[in-house]
Design a protein around this motif. Structure first.
Motif, PDB file in Angstrom:
ATOM      1  N   THR A  19      16.220 -60.383 -12.792  1.00 54.60           N
ATOM      2  CA  THR A  19      15.001 -59.602 -12.951  1.00 54.60           C
ATOM      3  C   THR A  19      14.982 -58.961 -14.329  1.00 54.60           C
ATOM      4  N   SER A  20      16.080 -58.301 -14.681  1.00 52.41           N
ATOM      5  CA  SER A  20      16.262 -57.753 -16.026  1.00 52.41           C
ATOM      6  C   SER A  20      17.724 -57.382 -16.184  1.00 52.41           C
ATOM      7  N   VAL A  21      18.253 -57.558 -17.392  1.00 55.35           N
ATOM      8  CA  VAL A  21      19.657 -57.224 -17.642  1.00 55.35           C
ATOM      9  C   VAL A  21      19.928 -55.739 -17.416  1.00 55.35           C
ATOM     10  N   PRO A  22      19.031 -54.815 -17.860  1.00 54.79           N
ATOM     11  CA  PRO A  22      19.282 -53.393 -17.566  1.00 54.79           C
ATOM     12  C   PRO A  22      19.403 -53.109 -16.067  1.00 54.79           C
ATOM     13  N   LEU A  23      18.551 -53.763 -15.254  1.00 56.10           N
ATOM     14  CA  LEU A  23      18.662 -53.574 -13.806  1.00 56.10           C
ATOM     15  C   LEU A  23      19.998 -54.104 -13.308  1.00 56.10           C
ATOM     16  N   GLY A  24      20.457 -55.221 -13.884  1.00 58.82           N
ATOM     17  CA  GLY A  24      21.754 -55.766 -13.506  1.00 58.82           C
ATOM     18  C   GLY A  24      22.889 -54.825 -13.854  1.00 58.82           C
ATOM     19  N   ILE A  25      22.793 -54.165 -15.008  1.00 53.71           N
ATOM     20  CA  ILE A  25      23.833 -53.211 -15.414  1.00 53.71           C
ATOM     21  C   ILE A  25      23.883 -52.035 -14.451  1.00 53.71           C
ATOM     22  N   MET A  39      24.978 -36.447  -9.063  1.00 55.39           N
ATOM     23  CA  MET A  39      25.512 -37.047 -10.285  1.00 55.39           C
ATOM     24  C   MET A  39      25.417 -38.573 -10.232  1.00 55.39           C
ATOM     25  N   GLY A  40      25.659 -39.146  -9.061  1.00 58.48           N
ATOM     26  CA  GLY A  40      25.529 -40.597  -8.912  1.00 58.48           C
ATOM     27  C   GLY A  40      24.103 -41.057  -9.156  1.00 58.48           C
ATOM     28  N   ILE A  41      23.152 -40.339  -8.579  1.00 59.06           N
ATOM     29  CA  ILE A  41      21.739 -40.661  -8.804  1.00 59.06           C
ATOM     30  C   ILE A  41      21.389 -40.462 -10.268  1.00 59.06           C
ATOM     31  N   GLY A  42      21.886 -39.353 -10.846  1.00 58.10           N
ATOM     32  CA  GLY A  42      21.609 -39.062 -12.236  1.00 58.10           C
ATOM     33  C   GLY A  42      22.131 -40.134 -13.177  1.00 58.10           C
ATOM     34  N   THR A  43      23.280 -40.733 -12.859  1.00 62.43           N
ATOM     35  CA  THR A  43      23.824 -41.810 -13.680  1.00 62.43           C
ATOM     36  C   THR A  43      22.862 -42.993 -13.732  1.00 62.43           C
ATOM     37  N   ILE A  44      22.313 -43.345 -12.562  1.00 68.34           N
ATOM     38  CA  ILE A  44      21.376 -44.472 -12.508  1.00 68.34           C
ATOM     39  C   ILE A  44      20.106 -44.148 -13.285  1.00 68.34           C
ATOM     40  N   VAL A  45      19.591 -42.936 -13.125  1.00 71.54           N
ATOM     41  CA  VAL A  45      18.374 -42.533 -13.855  1.00 71.54           C
ATOM     42  C   VAL A  45      18.636 -42.554 -15.356  1.00 71.54           C
ATOM     43  N   PHE A  46      19.804 -42.067 -15.767  1.00 70.28           N
ATOM     44  CA  PHE A  46      20.159 -42.041 -17.201  1.00 70.28           C
ATOM     45  C   PHE A  46      20.172 -43.434 -17.785  1.00 70.28           C
ATOM     46  N   PHE A  47      20.887 -44.348 -17.113  1.00 75.23           N
ATOM     47  CA  PHE A  47      20.971 -45.705 -17.646  1.00 75.23           C
ATOM     48  C   PHE A  47      19.634 -46.419 -17.561  1.00 75.23           C
ATOM     49  N   GLU A  48      18.852 -46.108 -16.539  1.00 74.49           N
ATOM     50  CA  GLU A  48      17.524 -46.710 -16.397  1.00 74.49           C
ATOM     51  C   GLU A  48      16.655 -46.365 -17.605  1.00 74.49           C
ATOM     52  N   ARG A  49      16.729 -45.108 -18.041  1.00 76.53           N
ATOM     53  CA  ARG A  49      15.923 -44.672 -19.177  1.00 76.53           C
ATOM     54  C   ARG A  49      16.518 -45.117 -20.507  1.00 76.53           C
ATOM     55  N   MET A  50      17.851 -45.188 -20.575  1.00 77.25           N
ATOM     56  CA  MET A  50      18.496 -45.520 -21.840  1.00 77.25           C
ATOM     57  C   MET A  50      18.382 -47.000 -22.169  1.00 77.25           C
ATOM     58  N   ILE A  51      18.544 -47.857 -21.150  1.00 81.35           N
ATOM     59  CA  ILE A  51      18.553 -49.298 -21.408  1.00 81.35           C
ATOM     60  C   ILE A  51      17.371 -50.008 -20.786  1.00 81.35           C
ATOM     61  N   GLY A  52      16.512 -49.246 -20.074  1.00 78.26           N
ATOM     62  CA  GLY A  52      15.380 -49.870 -19.416  1.00 78.26           C
ATOM     63  C   GLY A  52      14.299 -50.287 -20.394  1.00 78.26           C
TER      64      GLY A  52
END
Length: 248
Positions: A128-134, A235-248
């Motif tokens: 679907t997308s590499v950021p989603l895969g990460i 913190m777990g949710i926040g990690t996903i949100v952070f990476f979603e915004r950083m690499i999305g």
């Protein structure tokens, strides 16, 4: 080919990344592991919920009607419930696990099957997308850490050396590559199946978080501090949100 390489690499990271961290935790004393591993369970809950609800399901809803997405989600949850009844998918999440004669084969078979599913989930996300895969690989690796600590502890208690226990878990982790290849082939042959696979992937992660990890937290079987549990889940949710915004 680059997409396949990314899918295989992230599937391997998700399947074996948790084992690498678990292996490093074995270098610490049991007292330290007893304190750290329960924290990782709470963190994993947040990561799994974040990826399923904030990443995988929204991607599936971009292509399918809500009724199809949530119907697939429901079917997936029921499927994993049945599989759990038939195959014993649950794992120990501490390094103090009860061991009996049939435990080791069940651990290895269950772990291989679990990693197979994880590999397929990560591959579908990558396609679907590499950021989603990460993000998906991060969530999978997070929930693999306490599971792998428990699995390695069972093997050690059964008489295996530390190197043998780690190697057996690496071999079972390789089934994630098989799952990734199967998912890649399925999506290549039937492209329209991708959003359904994403919804099934979300079902798997939600089921693990809500039927396996969260009940342990509620029972206080691995951590009794409710405030710390909530903080680590956030913190777990926040990690996903952070990476979603950083690499999305």
């Amino acid at each position: 080919m680059p997409l396949l390489a990314a899918a295989l690499g992230l599937s391997l990271l998700g399947s074996c990344g948790g084992l690498l961290v678990a292996g490093s935790l074995l270098l610490f004393t049991q007292r330290v592991r007893t304190r750290i591993v329960p924290w990782l369970v709470s963190y994993a809950v947040g990561a799994l919920l974040g990826v399923a609800l904030l990443a995988l399901l929204p991607e599936a809803l971009d292509t399918l009607q809500p009724s199809a997405v949530f119907g697939t989600l429901l079917a997936g949850i029921l499927t994993f419930f049945i599989l759990e009844k038939l195959v014993l998918l649950r794992h120990c999440h501490t390094d103090e696990c009860q061991v009996h004669g049939a435990t080791v084969p069940l651990v290895l078979i269950g772990d291989a099957f679990h990693n197979f599913i994880d590999g397929a989930i990560i591959c579908a996300a990558v396609m679907t997308s590499v950021p989603l895969g990460i993000n998906t690989a991060i969530a999978v690796a997070a929930h693999e850490i306490p599971q792998e600590v428990g699995d390695v502890a069972i093997l050690l208690a059964s008489g295996y050396s530390r190197s043998q226990a780690l190697m057996l878990n690496v071999v079972s982790g390789g089934s994630g590559i098989v799952g990734a290849l199967l998912a890649f082939g399925a999506v290549q042959i039937v492209p329209g199946i991708r959003p359904y696979v994403l919804a099934m992937s979300a079902a798997s992660l939600l089921y693990i978080a809500m039927s396996d990890l969260i009940p342990d937290l509620h029972r206080g079987a691995i951590d009794t501090n409710a405030a710390r549990q909530v903080l680590l889940i956030a913190m777990g949710i926040g990690t996903i949100v952070f990476f979603e915004r950083m690499i999305g």
